[in-house]
Design a protein around this motif. Structure first.
Motif, short mmCIF file in Angstrom:
data_model
loop_
_atom_site.label_atom_id
_atom_site.label_comp_id
_atom_site.label_asym_id
_atom_site.label_seq_id
_atom_site.Cartn_x
_atom_site.Cartn_y
_atom_site.Cartn_z
N ALA A 45 -10.86 2.13 -2.21
CA ALA A 45 -11.71 3.02 -1.41
C ALA A 45 -10.82 3.69 -0.37
O ALA A 45 -9.91 3.06 0.19
CB ALA A 45 -12.81 2.22 -0.72
N THR A 46 -11.07 4.96 -0.14
CA THR A 46 -10.29 5.71 0.84
C THR A 46 -11.27 6.25 1.88
O THR A 46 -12.28 6.84 1.52
CB THR A 46 -9.57 6.88 0.15
OG1 THR A 46 -8.83 6.34 -0.94
CG2 THR A 46 -8.63 7.61 1.09
N THR A 47 -10.97 6.03 3.14
CA THR A 47 -11.87 6.50 4.20
C THR A 47 -11.09 7.30 5.24
O THR A 47 -10.04 6.85 5.70
CB THR A 47 -12.56 5.30 4.89
OG1 THR A 47 -13.32 4.61 3.90
CG2 THR A 47 -13.49 5.74 6.00
N THR A 48 -11.63 8.46 5.58
CA THR A 48 -11.01 9.28 6.63
C THR A 48 -11.94 9.28 7.84
O THR A 48 -13.13 9.55 7.71
CB THR A 48 -10.80 10.73 6.14
OG1 THR A 48 -9.94 10.68 5.01
CG2 THR A 48 -10.18 11.61 7.21
N VAL A 49 -11.38 8.93 8.98
CA VAL A 49 -12.16 8.94 10.22
C VAL A 49 -11.60 10.05 11.12
O VAL A 49 -10.39 10.10 11.37
CB VAL A 49 -12.09 7.58 10.94
CG1 VAL A 49 -12.79 7.64 12.29
CG2 VAL A 49 -12.71 6.49 10.08
#
Ligand code: DP6
Length: 329
Positions: A45-49
């Protein structure tokens, strides 16, 4: 720490438990059973904040605005970080999985681990890996194990952090996942395990058995004894499902193909292929085997699929590493 940062992207692997967590003993998803898992490199999973000058958070999952329970859970999660004074201000979160969400493929584990790591870049002070694992656990219990990655253990207790037992490169095994059902499951793990705790007459017994399996598995892992670890994993899976089945109303996560594949693993073993089956709160089956047998196991599953078995997809995976920052700007 913030340092004027405006955007961070982090990636984490999903993990499949060899010894399962099912049931909570307190807030923050403090587990009632100790667990051991293997992170899978292919399920990431890749998450950008991104920090936003706004009075509201923006939540985007696989390209769509998050809604319903998923949105509520994410907002509650951000509230935990704010209440503890770790972060302030508002954020845009954009998460993507390389695999079907909520199909019993530990999507929340990878998602919350990537999110926790990306958020930690905006923290007012530096967080240790153990603190990060605890914070990931508040999002999803199994997520604590995706912070260290590799082979990881999460003990019981009020506020445990997952520990890495072995790095991905040291683990001689991998898993092949057979996607039996890519639809979202009917009862989430969150609801299911709470129902089990409240209503299953086997719940207490399950937590006792879980402790025993955990101790025995830790021992068998010291010598990389695949036969023993595999047997314990299968026993532990069935004990958890016994608890699920005796929940009221009963939690039937399996499909006919799930049972067929579990039996298939047993008969492949009789032909000398060391392969062991597990399932989580869903119909998919994960097969544990030597890394050198991954292609062979995947091929056998694909052959079953071609012959008409209800398998939607087959994913072979080497062990995955720890959650990591991919980009910061
Ligand atoms: C069956 O971690 O998804 O996959 O803590 O409520 O978010 P919450 O549950 P979650 O449960 C995972 C349950 C399991 C077993 C395991 O991964 O150990």
């Amino acid at each position: 720490m913030t340092d004027g940062l405006s955007q961070i992207t982090a990636q984490a692997c999903a993990n499949i438990a060899l010894c399962k967590y099912w049931g909570k003993q307190g807030p923050g998803n403090a587990p009632a059973t100790p667990s051991i898992s293997l992170a899978l490199a292919e399920l990431a999973a890749t998450t950008t904040v991104t920090r936003v000058e706004d009075s509201r958070d923006r939540l985007v999952l696989n390209g769509r605005r998050a809604t319903g329970v998923t949105r509520d859970r994410l907002l509650e999660y951000l509230a935990v970080w704010r209440q503890r004074g770790i972060i302030s201000g508002c954020f845009r979160l954009e998460a993507r999985n390389s695999f079907p969400t909520a199909a019993g493929l530990a999507s929340s584990a990878a998602g919350y681990a990537a999110l926790a790591l990306a958020l930690s870049g905006f923290a007012k002070s530096r967080l240790t890996r153990a603190e990060l694992s605890r914070l990931a656990r508040w999002g999803s219990g199994s997520s604590a194990r995706s912070i260290p990655g590799g082979l990881a253990a999460l003990a019981t207790g009020k506020d445990p952090a997952a520990r890495r037992l072995a790095e991905a490169g040291e683990v001689p095994w991998g898993m092949v996942v057979a996607l039996v059902d890519a639809q979202a499951k009917q009862v989430s793990s969150r609801e299911g395990m709470e129902l089990s705790r409240r209503t299953s007459r086997f719940f207490e017994e399950w937590t006792r058995i879980g402790q025993q399996h955990y101790r025995e598995m830790r021992r068998a892992l010291r010598s990389w004894d695949l036969a023993r670890v595999g047997e314990l994993m299968e026993e532990n899976t069935l004990a958890m499902h016994a608890c699920m089945l005796t929940t009221r109303p009963p939690l039937f996560y399996w499909r006919a193909a799930t049972v067929e594949l579990m039996q298939q693993a047993r008969s492949w073993r009789q032909t000398g292929l060391q392969v062991y089956a597990t399932t989580d709160a869903g119909a998919n089956v994960a097969l544990l085997c030597k890394r050198s047998d991954l292609a062979r196991v995947a091929q056998r599953l694909k052959r079953l699929k071609s012959a008409g078995a209800a398998i939607a997809d087959v994913i072979a995976s080497e062990p995955g590493g720890p959650a990591r920052i991919v980009v910061r700007s």
